[in-house]
Design an enzyme around this catalytic site. Sequence first.
Site, PDB file in Angstrom:
ATOM      1  N   LYS A 171       0.882  -1.182   0.000  1.00 64.39           N
ATOM      2  CA  LYS A 171       0.000   0.000   0.000  1.00 64.39           C
ATOM      3  C   LYS A 171       0.919   1.231   0.000  1.00 64.39           C
ATOM      4  O   LYS A 171       1.432   1.644   1.038  1.00 64.39           O
ATOM      5  CB  LYS A 171      -0.890  -0.073   1.236  1.00 64.39           C
ATOM      6  CG  LYS A 171      -1.460   1.205   1.803  1.00 64.39           C
ATOM      7  CD  LYS A 171      -2.403   1.957   0.938  1.00 64.39           C
ATOM      8  CE  LYS A 171      -2.727   3.281   1.607  1.00 64.39           C
ATOM      9  NZ  LYS A 171      -1.832   4.375   1.200  1.00 64.39           N
TER      10      LYS A 171
ATOM     11  N   GLU B  22       9.038  17.128  14.154  1.00 67.93           N
ATOM     12  CA  GLU B  22       9.512  16.855  12.798  1.00 67.93           C
ATOM     13  C   GLU B  22       8.791  17.797  11.829  1.00 67.93           C
ATOM     14  O   GLU B  22       7.591  17.669  11.615  1.00 67.93           O
ATOM     15  CB  GLU B  22       9.212  15.404  12.432  1.00 67.93           C
ATOM     16  CG  GLU B  22       9.823  15.004  11.119  1.00 67.93           C
ATOM     17  CD  GLU B  22       9.506  13.574  10.745  1.00 67.93           C
ATOM     18  OE1 GLU B  22       8.347  13.156  10.903  1.00 67.93           O
ATOM     19  OE2 GLU B  22      10.425  12.875  10.273  1.00 67.93           O
TER      20      GLU B  22
ATOM     21  N   CYS C 202      13.591  11.265   6.235  1.00 73.85           N
ATOM     22  CA  CYS C 202      13.373  10.929   7.650  1.00 73.85           C
ATOM     23  C   CYS C 202      14.598  11.254   8.502  1.00 73.85           C
ATOM     24  O   CYS C 202      14.460  11.667   9.643  1.00 73.85           O
ATOM     25  CB  CYS C 202      13.004   9.464   7.785  1.00 73.85           C
ATOM     26  SG  CYS C 202      14.198   8.361   7.017  1.00 73.85           S
TER      27      CYS C 202
ATOM     28  N   GLU D 291       9.501   2.046  10.778  1.00 73.47           N
ATOM     29  CA  GLU D 291      10.519   3.063  10.459  1.00 73.47           C
ATOM     30  C   GLU D 291       9.798   4.400  10.498  1.00 73.47           C
ATOM     31  O   GLU D 291       9.026   4.715   9.585  1.00 73.47           O
ATOM     32  CB  GLU D 291      11.097   2.837   9.055  1.00 73.47           C
ATOM     33  CG  GLU D 291      11.747   1.488   8.843  1.00 73.47           C
ATOM     34  CD  GLU D 291      12.975   1.295   9.687  1.00 73.47           C
ATOM     35  OE1 GLU D 291      13.616   2.292  10.070  1.00 73.47           O
ATOM     36  OE2 GLU D 291      13.284   0.136   9.996  1.00 73.47           O
TER      37      GLU D 291
HETATM   38  P1  NAD Z   1       2.068   8.708   7.053  1.00 72.82           P
HETATM   39  O1  NAD Z   1       2.269   8.009   8.345  1.00 72.82           O
HETATM   40  O2  NAD Z   1       1.025   9.736   6.946  1.00 72.82           O
HETATM   41  O3  NAD Z   1       1.715   7.632   5.909  1.00 72.82           O
HETATM   42  C1  NAD Z   1       2.540   6.536   5.633  1.00 72.82           C
HETATM   43  C2  NAD Z   1       1.698   5.452   4.983  1.00 72.82           C
HETATM   44  O4  NAD Z   1       0.755   4.975   5.937  1.00 72.82           O
HETATM   45  C3  NAD Z   1       0.900   5.914   3.777  1.00 72.82           C
HETATM   46  O5  NAD Z   1       0.876   4.880   2.809  1.00 72.82           O
HETATM   47  C4  NAD Z   1      -0.486   6.129   4.356  1.00 72.82           C
HETATM   48  O6  NAD Z   1      -1.519   6.021   3.409  1.00 72.82           O
HETATM   49  C5  NAD Z   1      -0.557   5.007   5.365  1.00 72.82           C
HETATM   50  N1  NAD Z   1      -1.507   5.201   6.451  1.00 72.82           N
HETATM   51  C6  NAD Z   1      -1.967   6.373   6.968  1.00 72.82           C
HETATM   52  N2  NAD Z   1      -2.830   6.120   7.973  1.00 72.82           N
HETATM   53  C7  NAD Z   1      -2.893   4.783   8.115  1.00 72.82           C
HETATM   54  C8  NAD Z   1      -3.572   3.908   9.009  1.00 72.82           C
HETATM   55  N3  NAD Z   1      -4.385   4.352   9.961  1.00 72.82           N
HETATM   56  N4  NAD Z   1      -3.386   2.572   8.883  1.00 72.82           N
HETATM   57  C9  NAD Z   1      -2.553   2.084   7.942  1.00 72.82           C
HETATM   58  N5  NAD Z   1      -1.888   2.863   7.058  1.00 72.82           N
HETATM   59  C10 NAD Z   1      -2.051   4.189   7.147  1.00 72.82           C
HETATM   60  O7  NAD Z   1       3.501   9.234   6.638  1.00 72.82           O
HETATM   61  P2  NAD Z   1       3.848  10.177   5.401  1.00 72.82           P
HETATM   62  O8  NAD Z   1       3.336  11.528   5.741  1.00 72.82           O
HETATM   63  O9  NAD Z   1       3.434   9.493   4.150  1.00 72.82           O
HETATM   64  O10 NAD Z   1       5.453  10.158   5.433  1.00 72.82           O
HETATM   65  C11 NAD Z   1       6.211  11.033   6.172  1.00 72.82           C
HETATM   66  C12 NAD Z   1       6.670  10.353   7.448  1.00 72.82           C
HETATM   67  O11 NAD Z   1       7.405   9.182   7.156  1.00 72.82           O
HETATM   68  C13 NAD Z   1       7.627  11.239   8.228  1.00 72.82           C
HETATM   69  O12 NAD Z   1       7.280  11.194   9.594  1.00 72.82           O
HETATM   70  C14 NAD Z   1       8.975  10.574   8.016  1.00 72.82           C
HETATM   71  O13 NAD Z   1       9.924  10.794   9.021  1.00 72.82           O
HETATM   72  C15 NAD Z   1       8.596   9.148   7.934  1.00 72.82           C
HETATM   73  N6  NAD Z   1       9.654   8.374   7.266  1.00 72.82           N
HETATM   74  C16 NAD Z   1      10.445   7.532   8.027  1.00 72.82           C
HETATM   75  C17 NAD Z   1      11.492   6.838   7.424  1.00 72.82           C
HETATM   76  C18 NAD Z   1      12.400   5.924   8.227  1.00 72.82           C
HETATM   77  O14 NAD Z   1      13.109   5.125   7.626  1.00 72.82           O
HETATM   78  N7  NAD Z   1      12.419   6.010   9.539  1.00 72.82           N
HETATM   79  C19 NAD Z   1      11.718   6.988   6.051  1.00 72.82           C
HETATM   80  C20 NAD Z   1      10.911   7.842   5.335  1.00 72.82           C
HETATM   81  C21 NAD Z   1       9.860   8.530   5.948  1.00 72.82           C
END
Ligand code: NAD
Length: 508
Positions: free
Chosen positions: A206, A412, A315, A281
Amino acid sequence: MTDVILNDGVTPEAQTQAVRDLLATTPDKQLFINGEFRAPRSGQYLETHDPATGKVIARIANASEADVNDAVSCAQAALKGPWSKITPMERAGILNKVADLIEANIDELCELEILDQGKPWYVARWAEIPAAANQFRYFAGQAMNIEGQILNTSINYQPEGRDVQAWTVREPVGVVAAITPWNSPLVLTAMKLAPALAAGCTVVHKPAELTSLSALRLAELIHQAGVPEGVMNVITGEGAKTGSCLANHMGVSKVAFTGSTSTGRAIVDASKSNLKRVTLELGGKSPAIVLPDANLDLAIPGIANGIFFNSGQVCVANSRTYIHRSIFDQVLEGIAGYGAGLQLGHGLNRETQMGPVVSVDQAEKIESYIKTAKNEGATIVTGGQRLGSNGTFIQPTVVTGTQLNSAIHCEEVFGPVIVAEPYDDINDAIEWSNNSEFGLASSIWTQDFTHAQRLSRQIQAGTVWINSHSMFDASMPIGGIKQSGYGRDSGKLALDNYLDWKTICAVV
Ligand code: NAD
């Protein structure tokens, strides 16, 4: 200050026919289930935009519970099919073929990623898409290194004249739900898919609703490489609906998640349904500590690049820096000058050094952090403005004079915004670094390697770079401690996320 927007509101011409066709037709993109594209049962679609222009480039399927059920059922069936019978060497061959196909289609994948996410050409072409291919090559090798153990037992109650032999074998955990974010869509997807497939799992992916296009193309390439039907499925849609349904699904054995800390918590709650395994992550607020003896020719561009690369939507971005007071003004000026000199523009334009942020919502969120900091008395050394006709470009921004407990210092921001503060005592810099709910990454800038090694053990973070920031390799585990999550992507350790142990004990 360079704040010129190249091609504002205009999409530069794509080089690949596939992406020119996409732009000409604004297609409805379907779900990838059981080796074919299928319309969603819901009949619903979501628009996906080019963040640099605000234009709709395609519509993606908004998968319903019925679609998720279909994808998980196919992945469950595929676990028992030909995928379970192929040898490790055949699996490695397929993963190497995936890497070959990514490389063969690199220009198209780059252009898809640029249009959907907003990143500049050089980020996609020279960093992220090659890194995605490398993940498949690395885990192709690991697929042939999955080994159990012969156990040295002390059992003394076996029947007279018999022996006991016991050993362990590794088995795929089952159906993996890979849930990924929008900042670096393809490479973060590859970091889940490559080890999952190497382990022999089947996958329902997803991708983020803002950036699903490259994932759909990758699924096609994986299929083309010889992965059997049903092994690799992609369902697109909203997180709270499609993502949540997948994370709660009783047929999923493991969720491999990258995203925000708040969604990470929702994933943990969802995992309770069947106690599925979870790796997370999550977010970060990574510090860079600059010591008085640092080589500033390395440190200034290294730290500037560590925050402005991909518009700070990384991230591990060094969104905080603590600089020794004796060199503070020089480093601050250097980072600000680097940021102010960056050419902002559409990623398809090869001269662009920094693109927009992913959406208007994200730009507004970043702007509000900057405004609040300003109201609290912080100094904006450079940047701080939203630019462009749809307001998704944020100037590279350097802020100082922040309170250590302020939002911009602790939360963040996920944009091209760095807070820089001076320190006198290195123990303060370490304490401030560790005074965070996050623990993803950090860097230390000094020419005294012994000192750096000692400091690296005091910092609470999953990764410590010395004289660099944001350096990745498929062999290097990456992940966080504290609320940056648990588990690791990349490296040999990542394979364990997708394997169970089975103990076999025999009286012989
Ligand atoms: P997000 O948490 O909003 O979404 C991530 C994914 O989760 C998307 O596919 C989204 O559709 C899905 N999602 C959202 N709500 C959900 C739920 N209730 N149940 C299941 N899936 C759900 O994150 P984002 O805004 O897409 O990405 C940015 C974030 O990702 C930042 O906080 C960043 O630090 C983090 N990030 C972490 C790493 C790492 O390796 N630690 C790498 C890249 C990004």
